[in-house]
Scaffold this motif. Structure first.
Motif, PDB file in Angstrom:
ATOM      1  N   ARG A 102     -10.261   4.436  -0.113  1.00 13.23           N
ATOM      2  CA  ARG A 102      -9.570   3.428  -0.924  1.00 13.23           C
ATOM      3  C   ARG A 102      -8.293   3.984  -1.528  1.00 13.23           C
ATOM      4  O   ARG A 102      -7.276   3.288  -1.646  1.00 13.23           O
ATOM      5  CB  ARG A 102     -10.514   2.906  -2.012  1.00 13.23           C
ATOM      6  N   ALA A 103      -8.332   5.254  -1.894  1.00 13.26           N
ATOM      7  CA  ALA A 103      -7.121   5.881  -2.444  1.00 13.26           C
ATOM      8  C   ALA A 103      -6.019   5.910  -1.406  1.00 13.26           C
ATOM      9  O   ALA A 103      -4.856   5.635  -1.702  1.00 13.26           O
ATOM     10  CB  ALA A 103      -7.435   7.296  -2.921  1.00 13.26           C
ATOM     11  N   LEU A 105      -5.599   3.855   1.096  1.00  7.70           N
ATOM     12  CA  LEU A 105      -5.082   2.498   1.276  1.00  7.70           C
ATOM     13  C   LEU A 105      -4.187   2.085   0.110  1.00  7.70           C
ATOM     14  O   LEU A 105      -3.274   1.273   0.279  1.00  7.70           O
ATOM     15  CB  LEU A 105      -6.244   1.505   1.423  1.00  7.70           C
ATOM     16  N   GLY A 106      -4.444   2.664  -1.057  1.00  9.54           N
ATOM     17  CA  GLY A 106      -3.595   2.391  -2.204  1.00  9.54           C
ATOM     18  C   GLY A 106      -2.243   3.093  -2.125  1.00  9.54           C
ATOM     19  O   GLY A 106      -1.290   2.685  -2.778  1.00  9.54           O
ATOM     20  N   ARG A 107      -2.143   4.130  -1.313  1.00  9.37           N
ATOM     21  CA  ARG A 107      -0.918   4.938  -1.260  1.00  9.37           C
ATOM     22  C   ARG A 107      -0.072   4.698  -0.022  1.00  9.37           C
ATOM     23  O   ARG A 107       1.158   4.840  -0.069  1.00  9.37           O
ATOM     24  CB  ARG A 107      -1.270   6.427  -1.317  1.00  9.37           C
ATOM     25  N   THR A 108      -0.697   4.402   1.108  1.00  9.84           N
ATOM     26  CA  THR A 108       0.086   4.345   2.353  1.00  9.84           C
ATOM     27  C   THR A 108       1.075   3.190   2.342  1.00  9.84           C
ATOM     28  O   THR A 108       0.789   2.102   1.849  1.00  9.84           O
ATOM     29  CB  THR A 108      -0.844   4.216   3.578  1.00  9.84           C
TER      30      THR A 108
ATOM     31  N   ARG B  25      -1.866  -6.289  -0.575  1.00  9.14           N
ATOM     32  CA  ARG B  25      -1.483  -5.108   0.198  1.00  9.14           C
ATOM     33  C   ARG B  25      -2.722  -4.252   0.531  1.00  9.14           C
ATOM     34  O   ARG B  25      -2.895  -3.818   1.674  1.00  9.14           O
ATOM     35  CB  ARG B  25      -0.483  -4.276  -0.599  1.00  9.14           C
ATOM     36  N   GLN B  26      -3.549  -4.021  -0.488  1.00  9.59           N
ATOM     37  CA  GLN B  26      -4.701  -3.140  -0.274  1.00  9.59           C
ATOM     38  C   GLN B  26      -5.846  -3.847   0.446  1.00  9.59           C
ATOM     39  O   GLN B  26      -6.678  -3.192   1.069  1.00  9.59           O
ATOM     40  CB  GLN B  26      -5.189  -2.570  -1.612  1.00  9.59           C
ATOM     41  N   ARG B 214      -7.393  -1.491  -6.895  1.00  5.69           N
ATOM     42  CA  ARG B 214      -8.330  -0.472  -6.409  1.00  5.69           C
ATOM     43  C   ARG B 214      -9.748  -0.776  -6.894  1.00  5.69           C
ATOM     44  O   ARG B 214     -10.719  -0.627  -6.170  1.00  5.69           O
ATOM     45  CB  ARG B 214      -7.869   0.904  -6.902  1.00  5.69           C
TER      46      ARG B 214
END
Lengths: 271, 271
Positions: A102-103, A105-108, B25-26, B214
């Motif tokens: 999940r992290a 996906l939050g950053r890419t 987005r996520q 998140r």
């Protein structure tokens, strides 16, 4: 459930210390009992059934300290044993794979995400599944790195050998348009500087350690299970292998003295 | 519960769009129904009981779309109404305050954390409570910024007036040794560039939008409630005030055309 009970954190060795350090930093009131199964590390090349048995044995050991939560701070054990451990205990059990996914996906931004981990973790497809379950359009590039855990367990974080091993294992990932790389093994943050050097400065390294600590924080706060009061907790550490190397790495990584109890497994450890 | 049901996101106005954008987005498979109560924004200066009543009215409206989860994407409403809404619906309800607090604790090194928000949010002490409940040693500096939401609701993100308002409201925060500043109002990410300029480049701006998305992802994945399949969801937007400004801001922020339905409240809105 008594909120002052400890959080149990377990790993095949010293890797879970990356999670423990973040839990200590983000949740300074919480007491930790930590088990590093250094006698049987690495878990990565082992059969899934063996990894599950080992994980159960550690949980059986730690449960005597009456933890309020268990953190499986090992990606290989999370991939193979999380559901089984959840089924046998009645406290929250947190793994490291979904928080890391999940992290990422939050950053890419590009949607191209790299994952490195042990053979066990990579072959399980657990990260790919966790990522694609949420976001069907991401592109995942996975690479097993069986040589990394032994480097960390020997305290060999920055040598020329370490650099060469990492470069030959993941140097080719630079040719992909990934912008985020999941350190899909809790041992890898020890090698983060060299990994960053090899993949280049523009890649976000996603440490499941940070994210898992945040998840622990989520659950404790949302369920009203946070420790209270002003007492500074005294953590307890256990390891199954040679204690001196574990103690040295732990004290260096955590920046404090630790109370370490060696544990000798009573049953045959073949597998 | 059917996993293809939408996620309901509500706010006093356009602020919750910062959360909606991150959820899109996520979690690209998830359908959103969004309500912006622009006719009654800002909520910040209102009595807590009035904010709670307004929040209930929006939930009553959105519930007809059978959401699988409700996100209270407004800090003021989270501070005053989260527990009440949790008590009256049987689906998960996520607020924006605890995710933001935990994100700040994950990022701060100095342990000195700033919080800016509406008068309602700041006076409630909700962030201070959420932070200190976890970490007794952090130092929290709070500042109410009643002038920011009206700037955003007018689409006034970067003018000289905006810069001057922000500088005179929070310029003095630079004298504190804080390293992280929580944008404790979902409207503030619209002003992030100017806020960053005023507080300086070394301060981490913590957006509860990213963190809340998140948290939504956590809950959906952990509870097996993620939407499935390859259908691209069509989101629905509702606003209680003048639709043109809402639509213009929403389309600019989300980068796509939206389907907007104006809603006229049938009851007197004094309060």
């Amino acid at each position: 459930m008594f909120v002052q009970q400890p959080i149990a954190i377990l790993d095949s060795g010293v890797g879970g210390l990356t999670v423990a350090r973040e839990v200590m930093r983000q949740l300074p009131r919480e007491k930790i009992v930590y088990f590093g199964d250094t006698a049987r590390a690495p878990y990565g090349p082992r059969d899934p059934k063996v990894v599950t048995r080992f994980t159960r044995e550690i949980v059986d050991y730690l449960i005597q300290y009456r933890p309020k939560m268990i953190v499986i701070a090992c990606n290989t054990a999370t991939a193979f044993a999380l559901e089984e451990i959840r089924a046998i205990v009645d406290i929250p059990v947190v793994g490291v794979i979904k928080p890391g996914a999940r992290a990422a996906l939050g950053r890419t931004i590009t949607g191209c995400i790299g994952v490195i981990g042990t053979e066990g973790t990579i072959n399980s497809g657990a990260y790919e599944h966790a990522l694609l379950e949420i976001s069907p359009n991401v592109h995942v590039i996975s690479e097993a790195c069986p040589l990394f855990v032994p480097l960390v367990e020997k305290g060999n974080f920055r040598s020329l050998q370490t650099y060469e091993t990492i470069r030959s294992s993941i140097g080719h990932l630079r040719k992909f348009p990934m912008d985020s790389l999941i350190l899909g093994c809790t041992h890898y943050p020890f090698l983060a500087d060299v990994i960053q050097e090899v993949v280049g400065p523009d890649i976000n390294l996603i440490s499941s350690a940070d994210e898992t600590a945040r998840e622990v924080s989520n659950i404790l706060q949302d369920q009203g299970m946070l420790a209270r009061g002003e007492v500074i907790p005294v953590h307890q550490f256990f390891c199954s292998g040679e204690p001196q190397m574990f103690k040295s790495i732990a004290q260096q990584w955590l920046g404090e003295q630790i109370e370490l109890t060696p544990v000798v497994w009573q049953v045959p450890q073949i597998g």
